[in-house]
Design a protein around this motif. Structure first.
Motif, PDB file in Angstrom:
ATOM      1  N   LEU A  94       0.811  -1.219   0.000  1.00 35.08           N
ATOM      2  CA  LEU A  94       0.000   0.000   0.000  1.00 35.08           C
ATOM      3  C   LEU A  94       0.851   1.280   0.000  1.00 35.08           C
ATOM      4  CD1 LEU A  94      -2.801   1.178   0.014  1.00 35.08           C
ATOM      5  CD2 LEU A  94      -2.938   0.814   2.484  1.00 35.08           C
ATOM      6  N   ILE A  95       1.903   1.299   0.800  1.00 32.65           N
ATOM      7  CA  ILE A  95       2.700   2.540   0.890  1.00 32.65           C
ATOM      8  C   ILE A  95       3.377   2.883  -0.449  1.00 32.65           C
ATOM      9  CG2 ILE A  95       4.633   3.674   2.073  1.00 32.65           C
ATOM     10  CD1 ILE A  95       2.306   3.442   3.954  1.00 32.65           C
ATOM     11  N   PRO A  96       4.045   1.914  -1.104  1.00 32.06           N
ATOM     12  CA  PRO A  96       4.617   2.267  -2.416  1.00 32.06           C
ATOM     13  C   PRO A  96       3.549   2.751  -3.399  1.00 32.06           C
ATOM     14  CG  PRO A  96       5.412   0.103  -1.710  1.00 32.06           C
ATOM     15  CD  PRO A  96       4.396   0.540  -0.698  1.00 32.06           C
ATOM     16  N   THR A  97       2.359   2.169  -3.331  1.00 26.88           N
ATOM     17  CA  THR A  97       1.295   2.594  -4.242  1.00 26.88           C
ATOM     18  C   THR A  97       0.879   4.031  -3.935  1.00 26.88           C
ATOM     19  OG1 THR A  97       0.542   0.322  -3.981  1.00 26.88           O
ATOM     20  CG2 THR A  97      -0.872   1.770  -5.249  1.00 26.88           C
ATOM     21  N   MET A  98       0.827   4.348  -2.640  1.00 29.44           N
ATOM     22  CA  MET A  98       0.470   5.719  -2.255  1.00 29.44           C
ATOM     23  C   MET A  98       1.569   6.705  -2.631  1.00 29.44           C
ATOM     24  SD  MET A  98      -1.264   4.968   1.444  1.00 29.44           S
ATOM     25  CE  MET A  98      -1.394   6.692   1.904  1.00 29.44           C
ATOM     26  N   LYS A  99       2.820   6.259  -2.468  1.00 23.39           N
ATOM     27  CA  LYS A  99       3.929   7.155  -2.825  1.00 23.39           C
ATOM     28  C   LYS A  99       3.873   7.526  -4.298  1.00 23.39           C
ATOM     29  CE  LYS A  99       7.918   6.319   0.092  1.00 23.39           C
ATOM     30  NZ  LYS A  99       9.128   5.482   0.181  1.00 23.39           N
ATOM     31  N   ALA A 106      -2.740   5.426  -5.208  1.00 31.24           N
ATOM     32  CA  ALA A 106      -3.823   5.206  -4.240  1.00 31.24           C
ATOM     33  C   ALA A 106      -3.853   6.434  -3.347  1.00 31.24           C
ATOM     34  CB  ALA A 106      -3.560   3.960  -3.400  1.00 31.24           C
ATOM     35  N   SER A 107      -5.053   6.831  -2.930  1.00 27.64           N
ATOM     36  CA  SER A 107      -5.128   8.032  -2.108  1.00 27.64           C
ATOM     37  C   SER A 107      -6.229   7.902  -1.054  1.00 27.64           C
ATOM     38  CB  SER A 107      -5.369   9.261  -2.983  1.00 27.64           C
ATOM     39  OG  SER A 107      -6.463   9.009  -3.851  1.00 27.64           O
ATOM     40  N   PRO A 108      -6.086   6.934  -0.142  1.00 31.48           N
ATOM     41  CA  PRO A 108      -7.087   6.809   0.909  1.00 31.48           C
ATOM     42  C   PRO A 108      -7.116   8.084   1.763  1.00 31.48           C
ATOM     43  CG  PRO A 108      -5.169   5.444   1.394  1.00 31.48           C
ATOM     44  CD  PRO A 108      -4.989   5.972   0.012  1.00 31.48           C
ATOM     45  N   ALA A 109      -8.313   8.429   2.211  1.00 36.16           N
ATOM     46  CA  ALA A 109      -8.421   9.625   3.055  1.00 36.16           C
ATOM     47  C   ALA A 109      -7.978   9.309   4.474  1.00 36.16           C
ATOM     48  CB  ALA A 109      -9.855  10.139   3.045  1.00 36.16           C
ATOM     49  N   THR A 110      -8.221   8.056   4.876  1.00 37.54           N
ATOM     50  CA  THR A 110      -7.825   7.632   6.222  1.00 37.54           C
ATOM     51  C   THR A 110      -7.128   6.285   6.138  1.00 37.54           C
ATOM     52  OG1 THR A 110      -9.799   8.695   7.112  1.00 37.54           O
ATOM     53  CG2 THR A 110      -8.675   7.125   8.550  1.00 37.54           C
ATOM     54  N   LEU A 111      -6.031   6.176   6.837  1.00 40.30           N
ATOM     55  CA  LEU A 111      -5.358   4.886   6.940  1.00 40.30           C
ATOM     56  C   LEU A 111      -5.607   4.351   8.338  1.00 40.30           C
ATOM     57  CD1 LEU A 111      -1.803   4.966   5.326  1.00 40.30           C
ATOM     58  CD2 LEU A 111      -3.890   3.844   4.512  1.00 40.30           C
ATOM     59  N   VAL A 112      -6.116   3.139   8.390  1.00 37.09           N
ATOM     60  CA  VAL A 112      -6.372   2.514   9.686  1.00 37.09           C
ATOM     61  C   VAL A 112      -5.336   1.416   9.878  1.00 37.09           C
ATOM     62  CG1 VAL A 112      -8.054   1.308  11.106  1.00 37.09           C
ATOM     63  CG2 VAL A 112      -8.820   3.013   9.421  1.00 37.09           C
ATOM     64  N   SER A 113      -4.377   1.691  10.705  1.00 37.36           N
ATOM     65  CA  SER A 113      -3.297   0.728  10.896  1.00 37.36           C
ATOM     66  C   SER A 113      -3.772  -0.436  11.750  1.00 37.36           C
ATOM     67  CB  SER A 113      -2.110   1.410  11.572  1.00 37.36           C
ATOM     68  OG  SER A 113      -1.207   0.423  12.002  1.00 37.36           O
ATOM     69  N   LEU A 114      -3.448  -1.628  11.313  1.00 37.21           N
ATOM     70  CA  LEU A 114      -3.844  -2.818  12.074  1.00 37.21           C
ATOM     71  C   LEU A 114      -2.697  -3.331  12.943  1.00 37.21           C
ATOM     72  CD1 LEU A 114      -5.661  -4.734   9.161  1.00 37.21           C
ATOM     73  CD2 LEU A 114      -6.635  -3.088  10.765  1.00 37.21           C
ATOM     74  N   SER A 115      -1.577  -2.630  12.883  1.00 39.69           N
ATOM     75  CA  SER A 115      -0.371  -3.237  13.456  1.00 39.69           C
ATOM     76  C   SER A 115      -0.343  -3.227  14.983  1.00 39.69           C
ATOM     77  CB  SER A 115       0.872  -2.548  12.899  1.00 39.69           C
ATOM     78  OG  SER A 115       0.864  -1.204  13.302  1.00 39.69           O
TER      79      SER A 115
END
Ligand SMILES: Cc1cc2nc3c(=O)[nH]c(=O)nc-3n(C[C@H](O)[C@H](O)[C@H](O)COP(=O)(O)OP(=O)(O)OC[C@H]3O[C@@H](n4cnc5c(N)ncnc54)[C@H](O)[C@@H]3O)c2cc1C
Lengths: 262, 788
Positions: free
Chosen positions: A33-38, A42-51
């Motif tokens: 997801l991060i490389p795609t956003m970089k 991809a441009s999600p408005a909110t990232l919900v981390s599951l970590s």
């Protein structure tokens, strides 16, 4: 990358809540997801981390002998767990590089269902069950073509339950540049059936090679698939490998899987 | 015997400490007060007409300070090609203007047509997305054969897409044709020298700082040759006077050729900094590097080798199409011609050579010199066709090469391709190689491989290169628009330590270690008291930079000349101090002495005297101890070598693995054997990368398919065997005072044919009638060849 909100819930229910907001997306290891956003693809408005959700991490043995792996468990954790069957350990050990293995998760990999990813082959071959926040989905129903799965919007994978095969092997022929699977074959031999799942090769994403399964059910030996010719037409053809070559590799790697499992 | 710190010592690279500890200072590490960020809008199509560019929305975006388009640069010059090449008919090459920003047309994916300057990089990026460009896509011109015959043009005024049609040497053409016509045997091979993306670890970065008070500029940029960059910007592109422009290239993380050239981004940040009166910076993303760094190689060649009945070489004839991409990059015209055609004799005594090169414009990134530059292409063609001839005639490939080698007593040897090889001993090199390759043991190793179901093959090559890229007189007659000397200033400070300002630029080569070894050796000082200053036009007299394995041979020689001047002046001062005359003063190991006496003064005392000139012969000698020398050699240097490789091929998958690799090179004298070994290792890795892994692919629409590491395969440590490297054969160059030849490109030149020869050998030994596979020899290609 565009700006986004970042949320880091500690529990599954908080996460599900957070995922209800507009254009929210789950973030696991971020290795896809991060490389795609970089790249601003991809441009999600909110990232919900599951970590930080500890319920989603870890590996345990169930009473029926199956193994459950939390959706947020990293590849490195799977690789380091010797209780898991050999094919799966080899698979996890050979994903990407240490950084990828320390961040990337099984849930992220299955949810993403990259046609060249490794985990889908294991899940499909072993006949795993994908446990989400709302239901259980069998692997046979879960994968629905390149980057397509049965997951609903904002449904998350909590864990994956693997029946343990008596013999297993993962044979990966790497795409030279990305080191993803150009062809990956996961073979699981259970008492009464053998299942063979192929990743990297097909335009439809991961699939079971049923012809080979039938032959191996009758005679579990390399020789039993020697005469098969896999139809190249549905295979992926790209700058790294033609359709014909991929079809050929499926057979070679399947034979190797049989050999290494026996 | 090498002294423990002077010439010949395997001194550890002093620069490595800072590189390995992350304390290097690269361009992108430089932070200037009030800096702003440039982001480029780049073409997504390979070929298109720019109808309109509407920047009004972008200009209104938060943080935006300025937006530039091609219109802003119509009045400034183009970025020129450094060499004028004439076609066979005497016509000068076609040289379209290469603008700072595309104007009228975009010509390759990644071609920049606008730039946004904003307070943050993020804001600049956001605004760049709001630039509204109406670009009418045209059919892309990608394949060279169709480019030459098609009806679409990269540049409308060049109606054949041909830059030039060059013949070398035109007077040899007929004789070569006749030799081939009448030969006992002719071997023909068609091959492709695959296009490569340079992939320096550090992406390009340029930062401009304009000082309005003095109307002067500083450009921090990732350049292999800051003076050349300054010259190009001053004399051709922006017209900023050289004395108003300082170019600084601090630590640079690799270049391999791609950072020799001046790029439009440098001009853009300079112009922008002046307009907005604030510093402007830009650092390429990896995607931008893939799309816009000058690529390498990309030749399609037909080569013929004619032999007589005794297997003597009679002629080489080649026809090559060389891709130059959409615009002429600075060395793009010399690389496929002078650096390629003149090398077509290889290590061989062959009476007839004729080379024809057509350079072709396509809608792809510019193609230019990349580690080896022309010489790998020449070597690959020669060494592949020789191997094929050995196959056809059933000859031992080593014996065939040896039979045709120029013999050690034939030097100096003028080849039919026009170069004058000064020294060499190719048989001695081959002896060393055969020793390391353990050819006798091959049969046994092959058996073991076969037991494991693998095919095993052996391949060999030999190569020559022309290095120390220099002689201004010679290159001037060949079309160079620059001279290629180099310069050094030796500044002996009052306290005896030494600063050496050099024109060569170090971006991984280890100059900071090797150059002090020369100074230490000549002056008898501790090399740790010698500091190398490079990469700053305000500190360095002049320089033509680092490429073509020239730093040591040319700039190292300038250092020698400078030190000779220091010693000469030192003798005068010492003579005065010891009340003698300079003819009676000797200098050795850091001590001046009067011959036949026990009178001595140390180098340090002389230095101090030079700066505190009390009781100093001021009427005869100036104070100070600083000398500058420019050095321009008379000839190239000619490193040579022979490589051997053993591969295993998996017949089920076509996967090749390199099991053994030996390299024997003659680099002349060696200043630091450890650095030499490192350079060879790096070159081999790149050459093996070209042979097995790397391939830049554009599709028919001109999209760069191999535009990231997901699809472009870089060599990794695990792809490489352990190398045996031998440089015991040393025939010192007769042309420079150090007797050195250069070692930076050898590995990349010699290894590709070696690997391919080995793979072909393996496949043939298993009964496959295969004579050639084009690089990269990926599993898919090898398998396809086996199963055709
Ligand atoms: C250099 C590199 C090499 C790689 N090599 C390989 C390889 O050889 N083989 C291979 O298989 N993979 C490889 N990968 C991919 C890697 O395994 C990723 O980790 C994986 O594909 C995604 O997992 P992640 O945890 O990083 O997910 P993220 O990138 O965080 O998320 C990916 C997607 O899954 C969704 N998601 C994440 N977790 C969940 C969940 N629990 N439930 C529902 N949706 C979820 C996200 O919303 C997102 O859409 C490589 C990656 C890199 C960067």
């Amino acid at each position: 990358m565009y700006n986004f909100e970042f949320k880091q819930p500690k529990t599954i229910s908080e996460a599900l809540n957070a995922l209800k907001s507009d254009e929210a997306e789950a973030l696991a290891g971020g290795q896809t997801l991060i490389p795609t956003m970089k790249q601003r693809l991809a441009s999600p408005a909110t990232l919900v981390s599951l970590s930080k959700i500890s319920e989603m991490r870890g590996i345990c043995k169930n009473d029926d002998g199956s193994i459950s792996i939390g959706g947020g468990t990293t590849h490195a954790d799977v690789a380091a767990n010797s209780n898991i069957f050999p094919g799966l350990v080899t698979l996890a050990e050979n994903i990407g590089d240490p950084a990828v293995r320390n961040r990337g998760t099984i849930g992220g990999s299955l949810a993403n269902n990259d046609p060249a990813a490794c985990y889908p082959a294991a899940a499909l071959s072993a006949g795993a069950t994908i446990v989400t926040d709302s239901r259980e989905i069998s692997a046979d129903d879960f994968f629905q073509g390149m980057f397509e799965t049965a997951l609903e919007e904002s449904e998350i994978i909590l864990s994956v339950r693997f029946p343990v095969p008596s013999l297993s092997s993962y044979q990966k022929f790497v795409q030279p540049a990305s080191r993803f699977a150009m062809v990956g074959v996961f073979l699981s031999k259970f008492e009464n059936e053998t299942r063979v799942a192929i990743t990297g090769a097909s335009e439809e994403g991961v699939f079971r090679w049923k012809e080979a399964e039938r032959a191996l059910n009758e005679d579990f030996s390399e020789g039993s698939i020697t005469d098969f010719v896999l139809e190249p037409s549905g295979m992926i053809g790209d700058i790294h490998a033609s359709k014909e070559y991929r079809a050929h590799l499926v057979k070679v790697m399947t034979k190797r899987a049989v050999k290494s499992a026996s | 015997m090498p002294k423990d710190s002077g010439i010949g010592a395997a001194t550890r690279r002093r620069e490595d400490a800072r590189f390995l500890l992350g304390s290097g200072r690269y361009s992108d590490d430089i932070v200037l007060l009030n800096q702003t960020y440039a982001v480029f809008a780049r073409s997504e199509v390979a070929n298109g007409i720019i109808k309109t560019i509407n920047t009004s929305e972008a200009e209104k975006m938060p943080g935006v300070i300025a937006v530039f388009t091609g219109d802003d640069f119509v009045d400034v010059g183009g970025n020129p090609a450094g060499w004028l090449i004439n076609s066979r008919d005497g016509e000068p090459m076609k040289e379209p203007k290469r603008p700072v920003l595309a104007h009228g047309k975009v010509r390759h994916v990644g071609d920049a047509y606008a730039a946004v300057i904003a307070e943050t990089e993020q804001q600049a990026r956001d605004a760049a997305e709001k630039i509204n460009a109406d670009i009418m896509e045209l059919p892309a011109i990608i394949d060279m054969t169709s480019a030459l015959s098609g009806s679409n043009y990269v540049h409308d005024e060049i109606e054949t897409n041909q830059c030039f049609d060059w013949g070398w040497i035109e007077d040899n053409r007929e004789a070569t044709d006749n030799a081939i016509k009448n030969a006992h045997h002719v071997t023909t091979l068609e091959l492709t020298n695959n296009r490569l993306v340079p992939n320096a670890m550090e992406p390009r970065c340029s930062i401009a700082d304009y000082n309005a008070a003095n109307d002067d500029y500083t450009l921090y940029t990732t350049s292999q040759n800051p003076h050349l960059t300054r010259l190009l910007i001053s004399a051709f592109v922006l017209g900023i006077p050289e004395n108003k422009l300082t170019v600084v290239s601090p630590d640079v993380g690799g270049g391999f050729g791609s950072k020799i050239y001046h790029y439009g981004e440098e001009a853009l940040v300079l112009a922008a900094a002046k307009r907005i009166k604030r510093p402007v910076r830009w650092t390429a993303s990896r995607s931008e590097s893939f799309m816009t760094d000058a690529h390498g190689r990309d030749h399609v060649t037909k080569i013929e080798l004619a032999l007589d009945k005794d297997n003597n070489f009679l002629a080489f004839r080649t026809e090559t199409m060389a891709n130059v991409g959409a615009y002429l990059s600075n060395f793009s015209t010399v690389t496929p011609t002078i650096l390629h055609g003149t090398l077509m004799a290889g290590n061989y005594s062959v009476p007839n050579i004729y080379v024809n090169v057509k350079a072709v414009f396509t809608n792809t990134a510019p193609v230019d010199a990349y580690r080896g530059a022309g010489r790998p292409e020449a070597t690959y063609s020669l060494e592949r066709v020789i191997d094929k001839a050995a196959l056809e005639l059933n000859l031992d490939p080593i014996a065939l090469r040896r039979q045709n080698f120029i013999k050690s007593d034939q030097f100096p040897y003028v080849t039919a391709a026009g170069l004058n090889y000064d020294v060499g001993d190719y048989d001695a090199i081959m002896d060393r190689l055969e020793h390391h390759a353990d050819i006798k043991g091959f049969a046994e190793r092959k058996k073991i491989s076969e037991k494991q179901g693998k095919l095993r093959g052996f391949g060999v090559n030999s190569y020559i290169e022309a290095c120390g890229i220099a002689p201004s007189n010679l290159i001037g007659t060949l079309g160079a628009r620059v001279g290629l000397y180099d310069a050094a200033t030796i500044r002996v400070n009052a306290t005896g330590n030494i600063s050496v300002m050099v024109g060569a630029h170090s971006h991984g080569q280890g100059h900071e270690t090797a150059f002090p070894q020369i100074v230490a050796d000549m002056l008898g000082v501790d090399p740790n008291n010698v500091e190398i200053v490079h990469g700053d036009t305000s500190k360095i007299p002049f320089g033509m930079g680092t490429y073509g394995s020239r730093s040591l041979a040319v700039c190292g020689s300038a250092i020698v000349r400078g030190i000779e001047k220091i010693i000469a002046k030192g003798k005068k001062i010492a003579a005065h101090m010891m009340e003698s005359t300079e003819d009676n003063v000797d200098f050795e190991d850091g001590v001046f002495s009067v011959r036949g006496t026990n009178k001595t003064v140390s180098f340090g005392d002389v230095a101090l005297k030079a700066y505190i000139p009390h009781n100093f012969p001021i009427e005869d000698i100036e104070p100070g101890l600083e000398e500058t020398a420019f050095y321009d050699p008379q000839n190239f240097t000619y490193p040579a070598g022979a490589y051997a490789c053993e591969v295993e091929v998996d017949p089920n998958t076509g996967k090749v693995s390199i099991e053994r690799f030996a390299a024997a090179d003659d680099f002349g004298n060696i200043i630091n054997p450890m650095i030499v070994e490192g350079q060879v290792h790096g070159g081999l890795a790149q050459g093996i990368g070209q042979a097995l892994l790397e391939g830049c692919v554009y599709n028919d629409d001109g999209q760069l398919i191999s535009g990231s590491y997901m699809d472009y395969t870089m060599p990794r440590a695990a792809d490489l065997p352990s190398f045996v490297v031998d440089h015991t054969v040393q025939t010192p160059s007769t042309d420079n005072p150090l007797g050195v030849k250069g070692c930076g490109e050898a590995g990349a030149i010699g290894s590709p044919p070696t690997v391919v020869n080995a793979v072909i050998n393996a496949l043939r030994s298993a009964g496959h009638d295969i004579t050639h596979i084009d690089m990269p020899l990926t599993p898919a290609r090898v398998w396809a060849a086996m199963n055709n």
